[in-house]
Write a protein that holds these residues in place. Structure first.
Motif, PDB file in Angstrom:
ATOM      1  N   GLY A 634       0.779  -1.233   0.000  1.00  0.00           N
ATOM      2  CA  GLY A 634       0.000   0.000   0.000  1.00  0.00           C
ATOM      3  C   GLY A 634       0.806   1.276   0.000  1.00  0.00           C
ATOM      4  O   GLY A 634       0.231   2.370   0.062  1.00  0.00           O
ATOM      5  N   ARG A 635       2.146   1.173  -0.081  1.00  0.00           N
ATOM      6  CA  ARG A 635       2.953   2.395   0.008  1.00  0.00           C
ATOM      7  C   ARG A 635       3.516   2.846  -1.343  1.00  0.00           C
ATOM      8  O   ARG A 635       4.047   3.948  -1.436  1.00  0.00           O
ATOM      9  CB  ARG A 635       4.096   2.192   1.012  1.00  0.00           C
ATOM     10  CG  ARG A 635       3.619   2.259   2.465  1.00  0.00           C
ATOM     11  CD  ARG A 635       4.789   2.339   3.418  1.00  0.00           C
ATOM     12  NE  ARG A 635       4.377   2.747   4.766  1.00  0.00           N
ATOM     13  CZ  ARG A 635       3.984   1.928   5.709  1.00  0.00           C
ATOM     14  NH1 ARG A 635       3.947   0.616   5.460  1.00  0.00           N
ATOM     15  NH2 ARG A 635       3.616   2.394   6.888  1.00  0.00           N
ATOM     16  N   VAL A 636       3.467   2.007  -2.361  1.00  0.00           N
ATOM     17  CA  VAL A 636       3.992   2.372  -3.674  1.00  0.00           C
ATOM     18  C   VAL A 636       2.919   2.095  -4.705  1.00  0.00           C
ATOM     19  O   VAL A 636       2.390   0.967  -4.781  1.00  0.00           O
ATOM     20  CB  VAL A 636       5.275   1.582  -4.019  1.00  0.00           C
ATOM     21  CG1 VAL A 636       5.760   1.937  -5.420  1.00  0.00           C
ATOM     22  CG2 VAL A 636       6.361   1.849  -2.998  1.00  0.00           C
ATOM     23  N   ALA A 637       2.597   3.084  -5.499  1.00  0.00           N
ATOM     24  CA  ALA A 637       1.574   2.931  -6.538  1.00  0.00           C
ATOM     25  C   ALA A 637       2.005   1.879  -7.550  1.00  0.00           C
ATOM     26  O   ALA A 637       3.152   1.863  -8.004  1.00  0.00           O
ATOM     27  CB  ALA A 637       1.343   4.267  -7.240  1.00  0.00           C
ATOM     28  N   GLY A 638       1.084   0.990  -7.860  1.00  0.00           N
ATOM     29  CA  GLY A 638       1.360  -0.055  -8.854  1.00  0.00           C
ATOM     30  C   GLY A 638       1.978  -1.295  -8.276  1.00  0.00           C
ATOM     31  O   GLY A 638       2.224  -2.266  -8.993  1.00  0.00           O
ATOM     32  N   VAL A 639       2.269  -1.314  -6.985  1.00  0.00           N
ATOM     33  CA  VAL A 639       2.849  -2.498  -6.341  1.00  0.00           C
ATOM     34  C   VAL A 639       1.790  -3.130  -5.459  1.00  0.00           C
ATOM     35  O   VAL A 639       1.238  -2.482  -4.564  1.00  0.00           O
ATOM     36  CB  VAL A 639       4.077  -2.134  -5.497  1.00  0.00           C
ATOM     37  CG1 VAL A 639       4.608  -3.381  -4.787  1.00  0.00           C
ATOM     38  CG2 VAL A 639       5.170  -1.534  -6.372  1.00  0.00           C
ATOM     39  N   GLN A 640       1.481  -4.410  -5.756  1.00  0.00           N
ATOM     40  CA  GLN A 640       0.435  -5.112  -5.028  1.00  0.00           C
ATOM     41  C   GLN A 640       1.051  -6.233  -4.198  1.00  0.00           C
ATOM     42  O   GLN A 640       1.841  -7.034  -4.705  1.00  0.00           O
ATOM     43  CB  GLN A 640      -0.590  -5.693  -6.011  1.00  0.00           C
ATOM     44  CG  GLN A 640      -1.752  -6.406  -5.338  1.00  0.00           C
ATOM     45  CD  GLN A 640      -2.730  -6.990  -6.342  1.00  0.00           C
ATOM     46  OE1 GLN A 640      -2.445  -7.052  -7.540  1.00  0.00           O
ATOM     47  NE2 GLN A 640      -3.886  -7.433  -5.852  1.00  0.00           N
ATOM     48  N   VAL A 641       0.698  -6.278  -2.908  1.00  0.00           N
ATOM     49  CA  VAL A 641       1.160  -7.330  -2.004  1.00  0.00           C
ATOM     50  C   VAL A 641      -0.055  -8.156  -1.601  1.00  0.00           C
ATOM     51  O   VAL A 641      -0.999  -7.638  -1.000  1.00  0.00           O
ATOM     52  CB  VAL A 641       1.845  -6.745  -0.752  1.00  0.00           C
ATOM     53  CG1 VAL A 641       2.289  -7.874   0.178  1.00  0.00           C
ATOM     54  CG2 VAL A 641       3.034  -5.887  -1.151  1.00  0.00           C
ATOM     55  N   VAL A 642      -0.035  -9.438  -1.958  1.00  0.00           N
ATOM     56  CA  VAL A 642      -1.143 -10.347  -1.671  1.00  0.00           C
ATOM     57  C   VAL A 642      -0.734 -11.252  -0.512  1.00  0.00           C
ATOM     58  O   VAL A 642       0.307 -11.907  -0.560  1.00  0.00           O
ATOM     59  CB  VAL A 642      -1.505 -11.189  -2.901  1.00  0.00           C
ATOM     60  CG1 VAL A 642      -2.660 -12.130  -2.583  1.00  0.00           C
ATOM     61  CG2 VAL A 642      -1.841 -10.304  -4.085  1.00  0.00           C
ATOM     62  N   GLY A 643      -1.532 -11.300   0.532  1.00  0.00           N
ATOM     63  CA  GLY A 643      -1.187 -12.074   1.713  1.00  0.00           C
ATOM     64  C   GLY A 643      -0.309 -11.262   2.645  1.00  0.00           C
ATOM     65  O   GLY A 643      -0.114 -10.053   2.466  1.00  0.00           O
ATOM     66  N   SER A 644       0.259 -11.940   3.662  1.00  0.00           N
ATOM     67  CA  SER A 644       1.093 -11.228   4.628  1.00  0.00           C
ATOM     68  C   SER A 644       2.173 -12.149   5.165  1.00  0.00           C
ATOM     69  O   SER A 644       2.098 -13.380   5.013  1.00  0.00           O
ATOM     70  CB  SER A 644       0.237 -10.701   5.792  1.00  0.00           C
ATOM     71  OG  SER A 644      -0.358 -11.785   6.490  1.00  0.00           O
ATOM     72  N   GLY A 645       3.154 -11.533   5.816  1.00  0.00           N
ATOM     73  CA  GLY A 645       4.231 -12.297   6.439  1.00  0.00           C
ATOM     74  C   GLY A 645       4.998 -13.138   5.441  1.00  0.00           C
ATOM     75  O   GLY A 645       5.298 -12.718   4.325  1.00  0.00           O
ATOM     76  N   MET A 646       5.317 -14.386   5.828  1.00  0.00           N
ATOM     77  CA  MET A 646       6.113 -15.274   4.994  1.00  0.00           C
ATOM     78  C   MET A 646       5.346 -15.770   3.781  1.00  0.00           C
ATOM     79  O   MET A 646       5.953 -16.259   2.811  1.00  0.00           O
ATOM     80  CB  MET A 646       6.591 -16.477   5.828  1.00  0.00           C
ATOM     81  CG  MET A 646       7.451 -16.112   7.033  1.00  0.00           C
ATOM     82  SD  MET A 646       9.022 -15.359   6.595  1.00  0.00           S
ATOM     83  CE  MET A 646       9.816 -16.729   5.747  1.00  0.00           C
TER      84      MET A 646
END
Length: 810
Positions: A634-646
């Motif tokens: 959520g901090r860089v436009a166009g970068v998606q992080v799915v899930g969390s942690g490891m």
């Protein structure tokens, strides 16, 4: 090691065959047995020898000790490049304390360095040692060791004098048997560890005089003696005050073997006489084995009868140096031993020729050195040259040089006084005195018990070609039971790289052959997905070999009082001038104001110019996210992080696959990034499209670049403690300094500072050309004196040489 095969190809087979054809009574089975045992021992435990050439024999506090190091294999003395690290340390003789340690990088078996003798080092007697990690598998008596003395310019400790004498007797061959005439060698040593001339006599239990003796050289001598059955003998020395001093005499055996060797009467052959007294036996079958530095020279067989046994053995094919003779009985057990010294004068000829016989103070000197073999042909060699002021430095009488070290001292136990004496062709009695030395000094390279053993334990220390990093990983206070993958980032001014390693089941790990100078920053952590913070790391410290405190020479030098005072006075003046110069510089620097725009250096971890987006990780961010990927979400436009942690996955808009992950400039897998301690991260850079092109096809889905605080060369992490992470520094090779020699040009005004260098010039890394010549140039000091030039030389084929010369400055 490759040179082992070369040794056996060149030496072992030809010499054995020579003696098999020369003597019909050679037992080929025993020959093969002994040769195989020695070959197996040499295969498992090949020998190395070290030698140091020092610029002068004694020093003052605040001085610098300069050295050139040579490392050779133990038999043919070829420069050895198997071990590429040599340890040089300085031991205080009084306490055994190690006051300095240097790690010298060897290239082709040679290297150089220096030890600054700080004011904190106390005056007194010291021993400088040189050894490799491989040499630590053997006795420390096989290390190169040289005694030096360190003076304090402001106070001179007088030498310790004492009337105490140590007298020891050595029956030839090792045994004294009743009824058999033999020779008894002896050596008298004073409390300073130096040979003392003596006269004495031997009494039996009835107090009758049965023998008298007198030393011939440096406290050594020998005499004929036939012990009688049932007798007890005591030795006495004539004391200075007329009182006799009592000493123990060797115990007599009622049965056994004796061996006498004549290596002096004939230059082509040695004569061996063997006798025995065995109850119930009229004759005894024996073998005599000769080997040079572990390589079989000959095996001869014969019978000892009531008249004894005499053998005449050729010496013309034996190599220069020490040959070890052993008498084996009919059970193939060693019962007598004797050392003999062979010198065919095959050492290199070193001719040192100054361009003039006399120079003026501060005049430029030019010196040519020519090296020839025994046939007069030029030789390409390595050499080191020391030039000293003889008005200040008194060179020690027959001091150790590379020839005496490799051919003599390195194969004997204990301190050898005036070792170069035994190679001086002008000394007519040197061969007799060398034979006395062979009878009174012990063999140090190996024991027959080890060679003949059915099985040999493996070496504990390995050959080093670089710095070794070893240690242990624990989980809390408990030892590990499973292997753990480790990540390691190492960096210094010229190196920065990411490495991986793995522990064994017990948690031990090692990284070998790190090549770097000065020090290396290490960041080490486990790569397991959980429990990272519970891991602790313990690095093995380098432990120098233990020091055996012996009655070594406490005052191991001979110094003329006038020369010593001149040396100490000049040294004190030089140090005072150096202090004033430093103080002057410090005052000048306090008055200087430097103005200019600060240049921002480019981060060496960034192959790219600028990122498309960058996140500076704050303490608040680090504490909020379980992993770096959580911080990225959520901090860089166009970068998606799915899930969390490891379990998180990362995608950059427009790409189907995950991006390339880079840690401090090195590509790593995502698990490594996810396992990082969030408080250890300095910033996160995101590269998209064209910005990622520098990484080629690997950056086709974009790049996530993680920069850690400890990866930043400007970050002071030495005091930073992070759970599960070890951050430290390890020592590497010491970068050798260049010897400072002033330049006095005629066209320039002469300096006002006086120049009275004790070491006028030091050239450790010279080489002769194809014509066997080398040239050096330097400027003389202000002293009107005599200059002493000394050179140690070693050819690529392992032949040593030594030369000296001098000239006047007036």
């Amino acid at each position: 090691m490759p040179w082992i095969k070369e040794i056996f190809r060149k030496c072992l087979i030809p010499i054995i065959l020579l003696f098999i054809t020369a003597f019909n009574w050679v037992d080929e089975d025993f020959t093969q047995h002994i040769a195989a045992k020695l070959a197996n021992y040499r295969r498992l435990f090949p020998q190395e020898k070290a030698y140091l050439h020092l610029d002068k024999p004694y020093y003052v506090t605040g001085d610098t000790l300069w050295f050139k190091s040579y490392l050779v294999e133990g038999a043919l003395h070829m420069p050895d490049s198997a071990s590429q690290m040599l340890y040089v340390d300085l031991i205080e003789q009084r306490t055994g304390r190690n006051v300095a340690l240097r790690r010298v990088q060897l290239l082709g078996g040679i290297g150089n360095g220096e030890i600054v003798l700080a004011d904190s080092i106390q005056q007194g007697a010291y021993t400088i040692r040189a050894y490799t990690n491989w040499m630590r598998n053997f006795s420390d008596e096989q290390f190169f060791q040289k005694d030096i003395y360190l003076f304090d310019p402001e106070s001179v400790a007088p030498p310790v004098s004492s009337n105490k004498l140590d007298l020891k007797f050595f029956p030839e061959g090792g045994q004294m048997v009743a009824g058999i005439n033999t020779r008894i060698a002896f050596k008298a040593v004073n409390e300073s560890g130096l040979g003392q001339d003596v006269r004495g006599f031997v009494l039996n239990k009835a107090n009758d005089t049965v023998a008298s003796f007198k030393s011939a050289h440096l406290g050594m001598g020998r005499f004929q003696f036939e012990p009688q059955s049932g007798e007890l003998y005591t030795a006495y020395l004539h004391g200075k005050n007329g009182k006799a001093l009592r000493y123990d005499f060797p115990k007599m055996m009622e049965s056994g073997f004796t061996m006498i060797v004549d290596n002096l009467s004939n230059a082509q052959k040695m004569r061996v006489l063997a006798y025995c007294k065995i109850p119930g036996k009229q004759e005894s079958l024996v073998h005599i084995v000769g080997h040079s530095k572990g390589i079989v020279a000959f095996v001869a067989k014969g019978k000892i009868t009531s008249k004894g046994l005499m053998m005449s053995l050729p010496t013309t094919e034996l190599p220069d140096g020490i040959t070890h003779l052993t008498l084996f009985n009919d059970e193939n057990k060693p019962v007598c031993e004797r050392l003999v010294f062979v010198n065919h004068n095959r050492s290199l000829q070193v001719k040192i020729t100054p361009s003039k016989t006399a120079y003026k103070p501060r005049e430029k000197a030019s010196v040519e050195i020519a090296v020839l073999d025994s046939a007069g042909k030029p030789v390409e060699t390595n050499l080191s040259v020391s030039v000293t002021d003889a008005g200040q430095i008194l060179q020690q009488a027959y001091d150790e040089n590379i020839t005496s070290s490799l051919l003599l001292s390195s194969d004997l136990k204990g301190f050898i006084e005036q070792p170069a004496y035994y190679f001086d062709p002008e000394k007519s009695e040197r061969k007799i005195h060398t034979d006395l030395l062979m009878m009174t000094q012990g063999w140090s390279r190996f024991r027959w018990e080890d060679v003949l053993a059915d099985s040999l334990p493996g070496p504990q220390h390995f050959v080093e070609q670089g710095v070794t990093l070893e240690g242990e990983v624990r989980k809390g206070k408990k030892k590990l039971t499973d292997k753990i993958a480790l990540s390691m980032y190492v960096s210094n001014d010229s190196l920065g790289t990411f490495m991986t390693a793995e522990t064994n089941e017990a948690g031990r790990f090692a990284v070998y052959n790190l090549v770097f100078t000065d020090s290396l920053k290490i960041r080490l952590q486990g790569m397991n997905k959980k429990g990272n913070a519970n891991l602790s790391f313990i690095l093995d410290p380098f432990l120098t070999p233990k020091v055996t405190l012996v009655k070594a020479p406490f005052y191991p030098i001979t110094v003329d009082a006038q020369q010593l005072q001149a040396y100490l006075k000049r040294a004190e003046q030089d140090q005072e001038i150096a202090r004033k110069i430093r103080e002057s510089r410090e005052r000048l620097l306090q008055e200087v104001t430097i103005k200019g725009k600060k240049e921002v250096q480019r981060d060496s971890r960034k192959l790219y110019g600028s990122a498309d987006a960058s996140i500076k990780v704050t303490s608040q961010m680090a504490s909020a996210g379980r992993s770096i990927l959580d911080i990225l979400a959520g901090r860089v436009a166009g970068v998606q992080v799915v899930g969390s942690g490891m379990n998180a996955s990362v995608y950059i808009r427009g790409n189907r696959g995950e991006p390339l992950f880079v840690l401090d400039g090195m590509p790593v897998d995502k698990d490594m990034i996810a396992s990082l301690n969030t408080f250890d991260v300095e910033s996160i850079d995101v590269l998209k499209g064209a910005s990622a092109a520098i990484f080629g096809s690997r950056g086709g889905n974009g790049v996530i670049s993680i920069l850690t605080k400890r990866g930043n060369e400007n970050y002071d992490y030495s005091q930073d403690v992070v759970p599960g992470v070890l951050v430290t520094k390890i020592a590497g090779f010491n970068a050798p300094k260049e010897f400072y020699a002033p330049t006095y040009e005629v066209t320039r005004p002469q300096g006002t500072n006086p120049d009275y260098r004790a070491t006028v010039f030091w050239a450790p890394m010279l080489r002769t050309d194809k014509q066997g010549k080398a040239k050096l140039e330097y400027y003389n000091s202000d002293a009107t004196t005599t200059i002493d030039i000394r050179a140690d030389v070693l050819s690529l084929s392992g032949t040593p040489g030594f030369g000296k010369a001098g000239y006047a400055v007036q």
